[in-house]
Design a protein around this motif. Structure first.
Motif: not given
Ligand SMILES: [Mo]
Ligand SMILES: Nc1nc2c(c(=O)[nH]1)N[C@H]1C(S)=C(S)[C@@H](COP(=O)(O)O)O[C@H]1N2
Length: 508
Positions: A230, A277-278, A365
């Motif tokens: 990502i 990943c959020v 992130y």
């Molecule tokens: Mo992410």
């Protein structure tokens, strides 16, 4: 004077557009600060679109969201070029020429905004000029031919078509050559670092007690080529290890600069860390576990001397993406690191070569800057990083999650003895318990694979006696502080999804 038909006129525009892009690709491949205008424009689109639209794109296209964006740009380019051709050949030449120049200006502006210096405008600039030249040449050929015959003879028409075709072929070859050169440059910069320095205290290999090896169960270590990816980068930022440098600056007593050789000369640690990943939904796949190799961040920050009052570490990439996380997460003893290696190899290009940040316990992130070039010590008050500006939370510790890997949703399972298995994670707290509920039955405690570290996920399994019919299977984890995974469903925005993973399966 006979004007060409719509289709032919559109083809002239497409030929000019193709020639223009091909020239741009070639110029982009030659320079080091130059890049395909399509990629630059795409990156600006990514920066500008609001979060909800980007989320919608990820929902719709998953990790193919970038491909979808490029396809969208291609469609717009084709329509625009065709329109330019129709206007120039069937109406008036000048607006057609202006149309191409305007498109060049869009590309040049996108390149300038990328902050790579003034030479970055060259691909779009040269491309636009070539596009105009091709349009003028084809325009002239057509009208010269049609003037002299008052109606175009088939021989001349053939000549015109050959010119048109030749433009497409030449443009195709040139664009291909340009792309290939750029791709090769990226690959060779990776291969140049194909040896990693030795780790001071290597970790033992992962044993069968930590990796149960069940069919359908996620392996403990995620192979590099299966690791989720990502990022906001349309094309992988490339920097050779010769050009690489890492600067640590801001609220520090002493600014530090490291070359790649400086980094490899320092003591190397190894750590198993599950990156998350959020945007991962409950039951989702945007999570992977690797054995990372690199340099401890606390040691570097200690050398630089973090000043009183500083509370944020910002990692900035060579494409100016930023992450930001608490100074405490870098210095509280967890294995926060500048990673150079992933599962025994130099970082793959898509995972941040030459160097990236990895911080256990924080969503990617806020922590995991790839293609790292700068670490700035600052405050949360003074600086909002990339996703905070897009309304995601500034603080983002990873939430406890558990996932059923096997059986899969809506699978048919043979009646009789069976196995339910999956993974659970609560990085830096660790997983203490996983429970499974079948239909309205009691919560049953699953068997846990051995814990490798509290920074990784943990496999679990439960044997069950499958009975015929439809069954709902739900799992939930408890972290090592004793806290049960949250049951309330929450969306990934703004700081990570919650809820219990539940699937329906059919006993045969
Ligand atoms: Mo992410
Ligand atoms: N330079 C850069 N680094 C980045 C990102 C990015 O967009 N650009 N995305 C972050 C996000 S959101 C995540 S989840 C992780 C993903 O790392 P991976 O692609 O290696 O799995 O990288 C982080 N680092």
């Amino acid at each position: 004077m006979q004007r060409p038909g719509r289709l032919l006129a559109a083809s002239v525009g497409l030929a000019a557009g193709a020639a223009s892009l091909a020239a741009a690709e070639l110029v982009a491949a030659v320079g080091t600060t130059t890049r395909s205008p399509i990629l630059d424009v795409g990156d600006r689109v990514i920066d500008l679109v609001p979060s909800w639209l980007k989320d919608a794109a990820i929902q719709l296209f998953g990790t193919n969201d970038k491909l979808a964006l490029l396809a969208g740009i291609a469609v717009i380019l084709v329509l625009y070029s065709a329109a330019v051709g129709i206007i120039a050949m069937r109406h008036r030449l000048l607006p057609g020429v202006v149309g191409i120049l305007a498109f060049g200006a869009v590309g040049a502006t996108a390149a300038l905004l990328a902050g790579r210096g003034p030479a970055a405008v060259l691909p779009a600039g040269v491309g636009a000029l070539i596009g105009v030249a091709v349009l003028l040449a084809l325009h002239r050929t057509w009208f010269r031919v049609s003037d002299s015959h008052a109606g175009i003879a088939s021989e001349d028409r053939r000549q015109f078509l050959v010119g048109l075709g030749a433009t497409f072929v030449t443009a195709g070859i040139a664009a291909g050559a340009g792309r290939l050169t750029a791709a090769n440059a990226a690959i060779s910069s990776g291969a140049a670092a194909s040896t990693l320095p030795r780790v001071v205290r290597p970790l033992p290999p992962i044993g069968a007690s930590a990796d149960l090896g069940l069919p359908g169960l996620t392996p403990f270590i995620t192979p590099n080529d299966e690791f989720y990816r990502i990022d906001t980068a349309l094309s992988v930022p490339r920097v050779s290890i010769e050009d690489f440098s890492l600067r640590i600056f801001g609220m520090v007593d002493q600014e530090l600069i490291f070359s790649y050789a400086d980094l490899t000369a320092r003591a190397q640690i190894e750590s198993d860390i599950t990156l998350t990943c959020v945007s991962n939904e409950v039951g989702g796949q945007l999570v992977g576990n690797a054995r990372w190799q690199g340099i401890r961040l606390d040691a570097l920050l200690d050398e630089a001397g973090v000043q009183a009052g500083a509370d944020q570490v910002v990692g900035r990439s060579i494409d100016n993406y930023t992450c930001g996380f608490p100074v405490a997460a870098a210095t509280d003893g967890r294995d926060a690191m500048i990673a150079l290696g992933m599962n025994g190899e130099p970082l793959p290009l898509v995972h941040g070569f030459p160097a990236r940040l990895v911080v256990p316990g924080l969503y990617g992130y806020v922590s995991a800057t790839k293609w790292l070039k700068e670490i700035e010590i600052t405050t949360f008050e003074a600086f909002d990083h990339y996703w905070v500006r897009r309304e995601w939370s500034a603080q983002a510790p990873i939430k406890t999650q558990s996932r059923i890997d096997t059986p899969g949703p809506l699978d048919s399972v043979p009646a009789g003895p069976g196995t339910i298995a999956g993974v659970a994670w609560a990085q830096t707290r660790g997983i203490a318990k996983v429970e499974v509920q079948i239909d309205d039955g009691p919560w049953q405690e699953a068997e846990l694979a051995e814990e490798v570290a509290n920074t990784t996920w943990r496999q679990w399994r439960l044997r069950w006696d499958v009975t015929p019919g439809r069954h709902t299977v739900t799992c939930r984890a408890t972290d090592a502080t004793g806290e049960l995974q949250a049951d309330e469903r929450a969306t990934p925005m703004p700081d990570g999804a919650t809820g219990w993973h539940s699937i329906v399966v059919f006993g045969d």
